[in-house]
Design an enzyme around this catalytic site. Sequence first.
Site, short mmCIF file in Angstrom:
data_model
loop_
_atom_site.label_atom_id
_atom_site.label_comp_id
_atom_site.label_asym_id
_atom_site.label_seq_id
_atom_site.Cartn_x
_atom_site.Cartn_y
_atom_site.Cartn_z
N CYS A 117 0.83 -1.20 0.00
CA CYS A 117 0.00 0.00 0.00
C CYS A 117 0.87 1.26 0.00
O CYS A 117 1.75 1.41 0.84
CB CYS A 117 -0.92 0.01 1.22
SG CYS A 117 -2.04 1.43 1.26
N LYS A 159 2.00 -9.53 -0.59
CA LYS A 159 1.91 -8.67 -1.76
C LYS A 159 2.72 -7.42 -1.48
O LYS A 159 2.59 -6.81 -0.41
CB LYS A 159 0.45 -8.31 -2.06
CG LYS A 159 0.26 -7.50 -3.35
CD LYS A 159 -1.23 -7.39 -3.70
CE LYS A 159 -1.41 -6.66 -5.03
NZ LYS A 159 -1.18 -5.21 -4.91
#
Length: 393
Positions: A117, A159
């Site tokens: 993010c 991720k």
Amino acid sequence: MTVVATPPSPKLELPPLQLGRITVDTPVILAPMAGITNSAFRRLCREYGGGLYVAEMVTSRALVERTPESLRIISHDEDEKVRSVQLYGVDPLTVGQAVRMLVEEDRADHIDLNFGCPVPKVTRRGGGSALPWKIDLFTSIVQTAVKEASKGDIPLTIKMRKGIDEDHLTYLDAGRIARDSGVAAVALHGRTAAQFYSGQADWSAIARLREALPDIPVLGNGDIWSAEDAVRMVRETGIDGVVVGRGCQGRPWLFGDLQAAFEGSEQRHRPGLREVAEGVYRHAELMIETFGNDEYKALREIRKHMAWYFKGYVVGGELRAKLATVPTLEVLRELLDQLDMDLPYPGIDSEGPRGRAGSPKKPALPKDWLLSRQMDADQTRDIAAAELDVSGG
């Protein structure tokens, strides 16, 4: 749904994606997106094609504290075969507690950790794409999470992005650490935090990660706007599967195209305006269910999807504005009925990039974050207090 054929292409010889004990027949993953990949949108995507559909990111702290919103985020429909949850956290203890909760209470079949993010409210606390810079902290979080997940035989993946910026790349080190810690797979978005979503994703970095980690699945993310993009990414990088984010916004049928492409089929979905309108209305109905029959909240949430669904279609400025502020399901029906339902698929105008790309910017980081790849005493002391108390990003 209108289905058309595209020029023939050879079938991809890509086996099912294996994540621990989970087999994903179509190696496609829906990226977790805050405020988007709730159970309503996941259902729409599942109805078109196979894959693994990840829920919105939830913060470890909120989950451990059992806030109502965090529990809603990790809720899944009964027919979701794989309950996939993505966690965010910056404190190994809190992340471990969250994973333990998911395992012990049988709330997930797959857990992903967010290290990608780029949102300032996340990176300024040392989280998301800023965190892998601190090797000791990253290692501790991943090892703790894998240990807790393994107690329930739950595959855990990560991720991440390339790094903070081009001068502070972390993805190769992070990939190796994650592999050695026992993760089931690593996904890489081919951008840095500084890029946000601007520019082009660096698929060559994804290829380098694939070469560096030949012994675990590597997944690629970034600039997959069509099934053809996904096929091209696989062929150029040698990855084991793709992760699709903004490309499916307003286009849940993309997962049907992806499955068809991976199976060597030439069929693609090309919906006319009537089919899009029907899809929007169904999405709104499902959103009402998702938010416990709170129609006001559901319709407020559906508004952001309108520009995505109708990208490229002839709708009219006044009607678009009303759709973007629709208050009730009844009003939505009235507005949709004003559309020219016989209009066909508009072609390339409705394809390509969608959502806000943002612009390159200097990432917000904790004080002195880049001075060392190890945590100092002050950063270690502060990190436990840095967990966000809200989910999203």
